[in-house]
Design an enzyme around this catalytic site. Structure first.
Site, PDB file in Angstrom:
ATOM      1  N   HIS A  27     -29.509  -5.156  19.406  1.00 50.44           N
ATOM      2  CA  HIS A  27     -29.153  -4.578  18.105  1.00 50.44           C
ATOM      3  C   HIS A  27     -30.133  -5.079  17.060  1.00 50.44           C
ATOM      4  O   HIS A  27     -30.008  -6.193  16.558  1.00 50.44           O
ATOM      5  CB  HIS A  27     -27.721  -4.961  17.734  1.00 50.44           C
ATOM      6  CG  HIS A  27     -26.709  -4.568  18.768  1.00 50.44           C
ATOM      7  ND1 HIS A  27     -26.483  -5.314  19.908  1.00 50.44           N
ATOM      8  CD2 HIS A  27     -25.868  -3.502  18.835  1.00 50.44           C
ATOM      9  CE1 HIS A  27     -25.544  -4.724  20.634  1.00 50.44           C
ATOM     10  NE2 HIS A  27     -25.152  -3.629  20.002  1.00 50.44           N
ATOM     11  N   HIS A 257     -28.113   1.156  14.328  1.00 49.55           N
ATOM     12  CA  HIS A 257     -27.309  -0.015  14.665  1.00 49.55           C
ATOM     13  C   HIS A 257     -27.860  -0.766  15.871  1.00 49.55           C
ATOM     14  O   HIS A 257     -28.056  -1.981  15.826  1.00 49.55           O
ATOM     15  CB  HIS A 257     -25.862   0.416  14.938  1.00 49.55           C
ATOM     16  CG  HIS A 257     -24.995  -0.654  15.511  1.00 49.55           C
ATOM     17  ND1 HIS A 257     -24.379  -1.603  14.743  1.00 49.55           N
ATOM     18  CD2 HIS A 257     -24.643  -0.925  16.801  1.00 49.55           C
ATOM     19  CE1 HIS A 257     -23.684  -2.427  15.522  1.00 49.55           C
ATOM     20  NE2 HIS A 257     -23.820  -2.024  16.775  1.00 49.55           N
ATOM     21  N   GLU A 404      -0.960 -15.041  13.267  1.00 42.05           N
ATOM     22  CA  GLU A 404      -1.216 -15.677  14.560  1.00 42.05           C
ATOM     23  C   GLU A 404      -2.688 -15.606  14.965  1.00 42.05           C
ATOM     24  O   GLU A 404      -3.253 -16.586  15.470  1.00 42.05           O
ATOM     25  CB  GLU A 404      -0.354 -15.026  15.654  1.00 42.05           C
ATOM     26  CG  GLU A 404       1.128 -15.257  15.513  1.00 42.05           C
ATOM     27  CD  GLU A 404       1.819 -14.223  14.648  1.00 42.05           C
ATOM     28  OE1 GLU A 404       3.060 -14.279  14.528  1.00 42.05           O
ATOM     29  OE2 GLU A 404       1.113 -13.337  14.096  1.00 42.05           O
ATOM     30  N   HIS A 466      10.769  -9.825  22.176  1.00 41.53           N
ATOM     31  CA  HIS A 466      10.416 -11.226  21.954  1.00 41.53           C
ATOM     32  C   HIS A 466      10.421 -12.058  23.241  1.00 41.53           C
ATOM     33  O   HIS A 466      10.094 -13.242  23.202  1.00 41.53           O
ATOM     34  CB  HIS A 466      11.384 -11.854  20.946  1.00 41.53           C
ATOM     35  CG  HIS A 466      11.111 -11.471  19.526  1.00 41.53           C
ATOM     36  ND1 HIS A 466      11.012 -10.150  19.120  1.00 41.53           N
ATOM     37  CD2 HIS A 466      10.899 -12.221  18.422  1.00 41.53           C
ATOM     38  CE1 HIS A 466      10.764 -10.113  17.820  1.00 41.53           C
ATOM     39  NE2 HIS A 466      10.687 -11.353  17.375  1.00 41.53           N
TER      40      HIS A 466
END
Length: 654
Positions: A27, A257, A404, A466
């Site tokens: 790249h 890119h 998280e 859960h």
């Protein structure tokens, strides 16, 4: 004639496009576009020493847009790092070179973190900046006072993890964090306006950052912006406007890119930027200026070493940064184990984890805990870990909020920075939210401890959304990850000792919500969990072996007693860590598992991974579906995870 910033930047462009062309992959768009800004950063601002890449008080540089790796490889090479030679650049993306396709910190000195999955770098950098502030509070400005710089692209800022990182950094007022946003408005598919219309400056400002728009191809504008950034009291985002693929015909478009541009277009770039030199050739005067630029912080380096040598905290600081554990760890754990055996209490392993953490965080000041808004459930906070905040950086507990993914990445950053042993908690099912960062931590071999409670259907009424079923197996499948599922307080304490001693990778603690009986009723100083699996309860003339982990060990013990009453003696093996059991000798494995005796495993999860130990014809009592909402004892009966089910599987095989 003096070498200009533009010629220095063109050296980056030339090495980058030549390397990508030679590799026929890579790249080059980002290095072509960000070369001007990166030149200013590395030659005038970044505090580093190429001769000592591990200098503790160096500034950290994170290329979050890791696909543009030739940018950092060129910078390391030109500024004098031994880790990247010209031959390494010629062999970009080849086996044996220190220039892999995406930056890998365990391959290339000077690369601070492994990046490539977009957004991970900026989130990891937040952890680095947090570590710097915490250690500054502990050791003072004389020993710890540096910045963390990030180059992030449009893709990094589209990834959801960036929002978690940006809001956390803003909340903490991380004024030592400076992000250079490569604002080229292009992704692979085309212009960013195909998928996004976010005003990134407004977005960052809404999260309590300060921002400035910068012309990325004007070195004076970049320098002025970076100078301004040094004095701010909030994290800084510089929106550096660039042209991706600068100098190429395809510049400013999606095709700029990545991928080799081809010899014809590479020549176009050479002509546009005025670079008449052969591939991989850097004129001596430009090379010399770059080497001099790489030494611009040597005065600061010498001053810092003088301060360190004169500091009363020198030994403590070096031990902290090197990650050395205090010598009393084994004694702390042994004393705790003795007390547990004497007490013989029934508790959830999350509670037993909290109990040993109370002892460990007192003994090991490098431990910094946290939770994703589940402190009371995860039991990760102790009396020795006050909250970390912009008002008290000496705190050792991070309230991460419901982030998280950002939490796991920040812990990676803390571990990479050095001086901190990070641990934090959430529910095991939410490992799915943080998994990309957990995986990078395993890839990098960083000591990060993930406390994952509510580890099975045993959490009960919250139901299948859960209740983790496949999560333990999936984490065990991750290379270089140690997964512990202890059955009681003694195993939990031993697991924590092993996780702290494991300096080559992360650990996961899979802990119960429900109370369990103590399984280890006699004390031994030996860390039995270190074997991964061991004989917990034997029987003369055993005719079968029951293997269990965590909350199902007590089911195995109950089944053993009932089978004995029927005249069928069986051995019970506790296997709290399959990863460590795999590392034992074949002889130990066979002896522990009873050689060719029939085997039955019981675990409140899927069978995946168990056939290696029980064989294809071995019995398994566990889950083959998602869970349900009900009290946990009813769920165990409903899904057939009972001593009767274990007995039936044994009786089929003896």
């Amino acid at each position: 004639m003096a070498v200009s910033n533009k010629n220095m930047a063109n050296a980056i462009r030339a090495l980058s496009m030549d390397a990508v062309e030679a590799a026929k992959s890579g790249h080059v768009g980002l290095p072509l576009g960000m070369a001007d800004a990166a030149t200013v950063l590395f030659s005038k601002f970044l505090k580093h020493n190429p001769a000592d890449p591990d200098w503790a008080d160096r500034d950290r540089f994170v290329l979050s847009a890791g696909h543009g790796s030739m940018l950092v490889y060129s910078l390391l090479h030109l500024t004098g790092y031994d880790s990247v030679s010209r031959d390494d650049i010629r062999n970009f993306r080849q086996i044996g070179a220190t220039t892999p396709g995406h930056p890998e910190n365990f391959v290339t000195k000077g690369v601070e973190t492994t990046t490539g999955p977009l957004g991970q770098g900026i989130a990891t950098a937040v952890g680095m900046a947090m570590a710097e502030r915490h250690l500054n509070a502990r050791f003072g400005d004389d020993l710890v006072n540096h910045k963390t710089y990030v180059i992030a692209g449009d893709g990094c800022l589209m990834e959801g993890i960036s929002q978690e990182a940006i809001t956390l950094a803003g909340h903490l007022k991380l004024s030592n964090l400076i992000v250079l946003f490569d604002d080229n408005a292009v992704t692979i598919d085309g212009g960013t306006d195909m998928a996004d219309n976010t005003d990134q400056c407004a977005r960052f400002e809404a999260s309590d950052w300060v921002t400035k728009r910068v012309d990325g191809h004007d070195p004076a504008d970049v320098e002025a912006a970076l100078s301004w950034a040094q004095t701010q009291n909030k994290p800084v985002m510089l929106a550096v406007k660039t042209i991706i693929g600068y100098g190429a015909k395809r510049a400013g478009t999606g095709p700029a890119h990545g991928g080799p541009y081809g010899l014809e277009e590479v020549q176009t770039v050479r002509d546009t930027i005025g670079w008449p030199h052969a591939p991989f050739e850097i004129p001596a005067d430009i090379e010399a200026v770059w080497k001099t630029a790489g030494q611009h912080a040597l005065g600061a380096y010498a001053d810092w070493n003088a301060r360190l040598d004169g500091s009363a905290q020198k030994s403590e600081f070096k031990a902290c940064i090197d990650g050395h554990l205090h010598g009393g760890l084994a004694e702390v754990v042994a004393n705790h184990k003795k007390a547990l055996v004497e007490a013989g209490e029934d508790k959830a392993t999350r509670q037993w984890s909290g109990a040993i953490l109370e002892k460990l965080t007192e003994a090991i000041p490098e431990m910094v805990g946290g939770s994703a808004d589940l402190t009371g459930s995860n039991n990760t906070k102790t009396s020795h870990t006050t909250p970390m905040s912009s008002a008290d950086w000496a705190g050792r507990y991070v309230h991460y909020g419901i982030r998280e993914h950002g939490m796991a990445a920040a812990m990676n950053g803390m571990a990479l920075h050095g001086g901190i042993i990070p641990y934090s908690g959430t529910f095991l099912v939410f490992a799915d939210y943080s998994r990309p960062a957990i995986r990078l931590g395993a890839l990098m071999g960083e000591r990060v401890i993930h406390v994952m409670t509510h580890d099975s259907i045993g959490l009960g009424e919250d139901g299948p959304t859960h209740q983790p079923v496949e999560h333990v197996a999936s984490l065990r499948a991750m290379p270089n990850m140690m997964v512990f599922r202890p059955c009681d307080g003694v195993e939990t304490a031993e697991a924590w000792e092993l996780a702290l001693r494991n300096t080559k990778g992360p650990s996961t603690m899979a802990l119960t919500r429900q109370k369990l009986k103590s399984a280890r009723t006699t004390h031994t100083d030996e860390n039995m969990v270190a074997h991964g699996g061991y004989v917990l309860s034997d029987a003369d003339g055993a005719k079968a072996v029951i293997i269990a982990t965590g909350s199902e060990v007590e089911i195995a013990i109950e089944a053993q007693a009932d089978l004995a009453a029927k005249g069928i003696p069986v051995r019970v093996v506790s296997m709290p860590c399959m990863d460590l059991f795999e590392q034992q000798s074949t002889a130990y494995q066979r002896e522990t598992l009873g050689g060719d005796l029939p085997k039955v495993a019981v675990e409140a999860g899927v069978r995946f991974g168990w056939d290696r130990w029980i064989g294809f014809d071995g019995g398994f009592v566990g889950m083959d579906s998602f869970g349900a909402s009900a009290p946990y004892k009813e769920l165990y009966k409903h899904f057939g995870i009972t001593s009767d089910a274990v007995i039936a599987e044994v009786e089929k095989r003896v």
